[in-house]
Design an enzyme around this catalytic site. Structure first.
Site, PDB file in Angstrom:
ATOM      1  N   LYS A 190      39.408  32.610  30.579  1.00  0.00           N
ATOM      2  CA  LYS A 190      38.231  31.759  30.786  1.00  0.00           C
ATOM      3  C   LYS A 190      37.202  32.037  29.701  1.00  0.00           C
ATOM      4  CE  LYS A 190      34.400  32.172  33.188  1.00  0.00           C
ATOM      5  NZ  LYS A 190      33.491  31.458  32.263  1.00  0.00           N
ATOM      6  N   GLY A 248      29.929  43.104  34.739  1.00  0.00           N
ATOM      7  CA  GLY A 248      31.071  44.035  34.773  1.00  0.00           C
ATOM      8  C   GLY A 248      31.161  44.759  36.112  1.00  0.00           C
ATOM      9  N   GLU A 265      34.582  45.795  28.948  1.00  0.00           N
ATOM     10  CA  GLU A 265      33.812  46.182  27.772  1.00  0.00           C
ATOM     11  C   GLU A 265      32.448  45.543  27.962  1.00  0.00           C
ATOM     12  OE1 GLU A 265      31.813  45.791  24.697  1.00  0.00           O
ATOM     13  OE2 GLU A 265      33.457  44.639  23.808  1.00  0.00           O
ATOM     14  N   CYS A 299      27.724  43.622  20.941  1.00  0.00           N
ATOM     15  CA  CYS A 299      27.704  44.621  22.024  1.00  0.00           C
ATOM     16  C   CYS A 299      27.476  46.014  21.459  1.00  0.00           C
ATOM     17  CB  CYS A 299      28.983  44.557  22.842  1.00  0.00           C
ATOM     18  SG  CYS A 299      30.445  44.585  21.824  1.00  0.00           S
ATOM     19  N   GLU A 401      19.107  46.510  26.892  1.00  0.00           N
ATOM     20  CA  GLU A 401      19.878  45.738  25.905  1.00  0.00           C
ATOM     21  C   GLU A 401      19.195  44.381  25.711  1.00  0.00           C
ATOM     22  OE1 GLU A 401      23.876  44.170  26.907  1.00  0.00           O
ATOM     23  OE2 GLU A 401      24.486  44.946  24.962  1.00  0.00           O
TER      24      GLU A 401
HETATM   25  P1  NAI Z   1      27.814  37.533  31.425  1.00  0.00           P
HETATM   26  O1  NAI Z   1      28.346  38.920  31.404  1.00  0.00           O
HETATM   27  O2  NAI Z   1      27.269  37.050  32.710  1.00  0.00           O
HETATM   28  O3  NAI Z   1      28.976  36.515  30.957  1.00  0.00           O
HETATM   29  C1  NAI Z   1      30.146  36.901  30.270  1.00  0.00           C
HETATM   30  C2  NAI Z   1      31.347  36.186  30.877  1.00  0.00           C
HETATM   31  O4  NAI Z   1      31.481  36.545  32.244  1.00  0.00           O
HETATM   32  C3  NAI Z   1      31.261  34.659  30.850  1.00  0.00           C
HETATM   33  O5  NAI Z   1      32.546  34.129  30.584  1.00  0.00           O
HETATM   34  C4  NAI Z   1      30.841  34.327  32.271  1.00  0.00           C
HETATM   35  O6  NAI Z   1      31.237  33.041  32.673  1.00  0.00           O
HETATM   36  C5  NAI Z   1      31.586  35.391  33.059  1.00  0.00           C
HETATM   37  N1  NAI Z   1      31.023  35.683  34.392  1.00  0.00           N
HETATM   38  C6  NAI Z   1      29.710  35.665  34.773  1.00  0.00           C
HETATM   39  N2  NAI Z   1      29.593  35.996  36.065  1.00  0.00           N
HETATM   40  C7  NAI Z   1      30.836  36.223  36.539  1.00  0.00           C
HETATM   41  C8  NAI Z   1      31.370  36.604  37.810  1.00  0.00           C
HETATM   42  N3  NAI Z   1      30.601  36.815  38.863  1.00  0.00           N
HETATM   43  N4  NAI Z   1      32.710  36.761  37.925  1.00  0.00           N
HETATM   44  C9  NAI Z   1      33.512  36.568  36.861  1.00  0.00           C
HETATM   45  N5  NAI Z   1      33.082  36.202  35.653  1.00  0.00           N
HETATM   46  C10 NAI Z   1      31.755  36.033  35.481  1.00  0.00           C
HETATM   47  O7  NAI Z   1      26.750  37.450  30.243  1.00  0.00           O
HETATM   48  P2  NAI Z   1      25.615  36.342  29.885  1.00  0.00           P
HETATM   49  O8  NAI Z   1      24.875  35.925  31.111  1.00  0.00           O
HETATM   50  O9  NAI Z   1      26.228  35.267  29.081  1.00  0.00           O
HETATM   51  O10 NAI Z   1      24.642  37.197  28.937  1.00  0.00           O
HETATM   52  C11 NAI Z   1      23.665  38.064  29.490  1.00  0.00           C
HETATM   53  C12 NAI Z   1      23.590  39.356  28.714  1.00  0.00           C
HETATM   54  O11 NAI Z   1      24.849  40.007  28.715  1.00  0.00           O
HETATM   55  C13 NAI Z   1      23.272  39.223  27.237  1.00  0.00           C
HETATM   56  O12 NAI Z   1      21.896  39.081  27.010  1.00  0.00           O
HETATM   57  C14 NAI Z   1      23.809  40.516  26.701  1.00  0.00           C
HETATM   58  O13 NAI Z   1      22.868  41.538  26.905  1.00  0.00           O
HETATM   59  C15 NAI Z   1      25.030  40.780  27.549  1.00  0.00           C
HETATM   60  N6  NAI Z   1      26.289  40.369  26.896  1.00  0.00           N
HETATM   61  C16 NAI Z   1      27.094  41.340  26.369  1.00  0.00           C
HETATM   62  C17 NAI Z   1      28.238  40.990  25.690  1.00  0.00           C
HETATM   63  C18 NAI Z   1      29.136  42.012  25.079  1.00  0.00           C
HETATM   64  O14 NAI Z   1      29.791  41.731  24.078  1.00  0.00           O
HETATM   65  N7  NAI Z   1      29.262  43.201  25.643  1.00  0.00           N
HETATM   66  C19 NAI Z   1      28.621  39.591  25.472  1.00  0.00           C
HETATM   67  C20 NAI Z   1      27.742  38.637  26.144  1.00  0.00           C
HETATM   68  C21 NAI Z   1      26.624  39.046  26.797  1.00  0.00           C
END
Ligand code: NAI
Ligand code: MG
Length: 503
Positions: A190, A248, A265, A299, A401
């Site tokens: 996804k 996570g 991650e 990240c 972050e």
């Molecule tokens: P997020 O962690 O919510 O989204 C990442 C992925 O997880 C997306 O594909 C989203 O659809 C999915 N997701 C969200 N909620 C879920 C759930 N309950 N169950 C399963 N999948 C789910 O991150 P978001 O809201 O886009 O960004 C927020 C913050 O996260 C950013 O400001 C940043 O600090 C951090 N982030 C860190 C990343 C990394 O590379 N470690 C990448 C993206 C965001």
């Protein structure tokens, strides 16, 4: 079928056919309710197109397809060498279509086209790398005495649910698909809501390369709906996630009911420690790259920069100048651009909010903190690169972050203090150290609590080297040989050589 494709004309003259459906069993299908999500160009704030967004029912359909493919003869009969060949074909096709793929990334994510090309190079390199591993993952024979023959076999885990973020959309897909396919798993992946497009174009490449139906299923959808349905599905054996630490944790909770194998991650607030014996121009260059590249949406961003008090002022001056000179803000398709827009309105507002927080906390703002005045046409999610001087550990900008071009500079006086400050975080993804003293470099690398340490650089990761975090930055490793361990499991077989003839 035709309603599930749209012609897109990008500003750089590239025109291509964009799939907009769900990719299940090598076919394009609409979502069960017809629901869609918009794909926004963050440089203009305009909608590029909209794509079908999976419901829980669609996720179920995709998982069933992956399960049937995993159990079916067709994929089971594709041995390692043949899987490798399919993956090498994917790599070649991605390489030959890199200009279209990089265009899609630049359009949908906002990253400069030149940097997007680098992402696509990562994609075909990772496929080649893991294609090479596909027939080199095997078990051992283990001596257990004369009367037994004992061995292990390395088996695929099964159906893998993969959830990826938006900062390196196809790059993150490759990191997860590469080892999963090399080991013989099947996948439902996804994409993130903010960047749904490139992975759909990539789906057609998988078909062209010859992957059987159901081996890779690609869906878009909302995290709370499609993402959580994928994580909870009883037919999914493993979940791999990259994204925020709170999500996570939520995924761990959701996956616990069916005790799934998981790799995570997540976030970071990684330190870069610059000692007074460091070469300042080199430290400046990597400090900049480590937090200002990819609009700071990294990240592993080394966003807390600890500088020895003796060189603090000189470093801060040089860093500010270098950022001002290098960080050319503009349209992603303009060759001069180093910094495009942030990926979304939410991320843009989050960064601006941290600018206000820094002010309220009484931090010294050396540069930035606001909307970029030079943004083209007064539109788009462009922020100024921000540098906070002399940040204090109690400040939110120091602890949290931010995920933008936002660096905090912190003064230290001793090595012990630097290590204590660097490790004083709930995260442990990466760390970096700049020094000319090789003994100190290794001593400090040893003491830094992080999954990865760079010496005299920052963020020059490599797909051949394991990647992942400790503490609240994740579980497990991706990339390198270690990445294969996350997508295979050992079965132990005990053969008794001493058969009992009478009882
Ligand atoms: P997020 O962690 O919510 O989204 C990442 C992925 O997880 C997306 O594909 C989203 O659809 C999915 N997701 C969200 N909620 C879920 C759930 N309950 N169950 C399963 N999948 C789910 O991150 P978001 O809201 O886009 O960004 C927020 C913050 O996260 C950013 O400001 C940043 O600090 C951090 N982030 C860190 C990343 C990394 O590379 N470690 C990448 C993206 C965001
Ligand atoms: Mg977008």
């Amino acid at each position: 079928m035709s309603s599930l494709t749209q012609t897109i004309n990008a500003p750089n003259g590239v025109s291509y056919q964009q799939p907009t459906g769900l990719f299940i069993n090598n076919e394009w299908v609409p979502s069960s309710t017809g629901q869609k999500l918009p794909s926004i160009n963050p440089a203009t704030e305009e909608e590029i197109t909209s794509v079908h967004a999976a419901t829980a029912q669609d996720v179920d359909k995709a998982v069933r397809a992956a399960r049937a493919a995993f159990e079916g003869d067709e994929w089971q009969s594709v041995v390692g060498t043949a899987r490798g060949k399919l993956m090498l074909k994917v790599a070649d096709l991605v390489e030959s279509q890199q200009h279209v793929l990089a265009t899609i990334e630049a359009l949908d994510n906002g990253k400069p086209y030149s940097q997007a090309l680098g992402d696509i190079e990562e994609v075909f390199s990772v496929f080649r790398y893991y294609g090479g591993w596909a027939d080199k993952t095997y078990g051992q024979t283990i001596e257990t005495g004369r009367h037994k023959f004992t061995y292990t076999v390395r088996e695929p885990i099964g159906v893998c649910g993969q959830i990826i973020p938006w900062n390196y959309p196809l790059g993150m897909a490759a990191w997860k698909l590469g080892p999963a396919l090399a080991c013989g798993n099947t996948v439902v992946i996804k994409a993130a809501e903010q960047t749904p497009l490139s992975i759909l174009y990539f789906a057609n490449i998988l078909v062209e390369a010859g992957f059987p139906p159901g081996v890779v299923n690609i869906i878009n959808g909302y995290g709370s709906e499609a993402g959580s349905a994928l994580v909870q599905h009883p037919e999914v054996d493993k979940v791999a996630f990259t994204g925020s630490t709170p999500t996570g944790k939520q995924i761990m909770r959701l996956a616990s009911d069916t005790m799934k194998n998981i790799t995570l991650e997540t976030g970071g607030k990684s330190p870069l420690v610059i000692f007074d014996d460091a070469q300042i121009p080199n430290a400046v260059k990597w400090a900049h790259y480590g937090v200002m590249g990819n609009m700071g949406q990294i990240c592993t961003a080394t966003s807390r920069i600890f500088v020895h008090e003796k060189i603090f002022d000189a470093f801060a001056r040089a860093f500010k100048q270098y950022v001002a000179k290098t960080q050319v803000i503009g349209c992603p398709f303009d060759e001069k651009t180093y910094q495009g827009p942030q990926v979304s309105k939410a991320q843009f507002e989050k960064i601006l909010e941290y600018g206000r927080i820094a002010e309220q906390e009484g931090a010294t703002i050396l540069a930035g903190g606001k909307i970029a005045e030079s943004r083209p046409n007064d539109k788009g999610f462009f922020v100024e690169p921000t540098i906070i001087s002399d940040a204090q550990p109690h400040m939110r900008v120091y602890k949290e972050e931010i995920f933008g071009p936002f660096a905090v500079l912190v003064k230290f006086s001793t090595e012990t203090e630097a290590i204590r400050l660097a490790n004083g975080t709930e995260y442990g993804l990466a760390a970096a150290v700049c020094t000319s003293d090789i003994t100190r470099a290794h001593r400090v690398a040893n003491k830094l609590k992080a999954g990865m340490v760079w010496i005299n650089s920052s963020n020059n990761s490599d797909f051949r080297v394991p990647f992942g975090g400790v503490k609240q930055s994740g579980i497990g490793r991706e990339l390198g040989q270690a990445g294969l361990e996350a997508y295979s499991q050992l079965k132990s077989v005990h053969l008794n050589l001493q058969l009992t003839e009478q009882i």
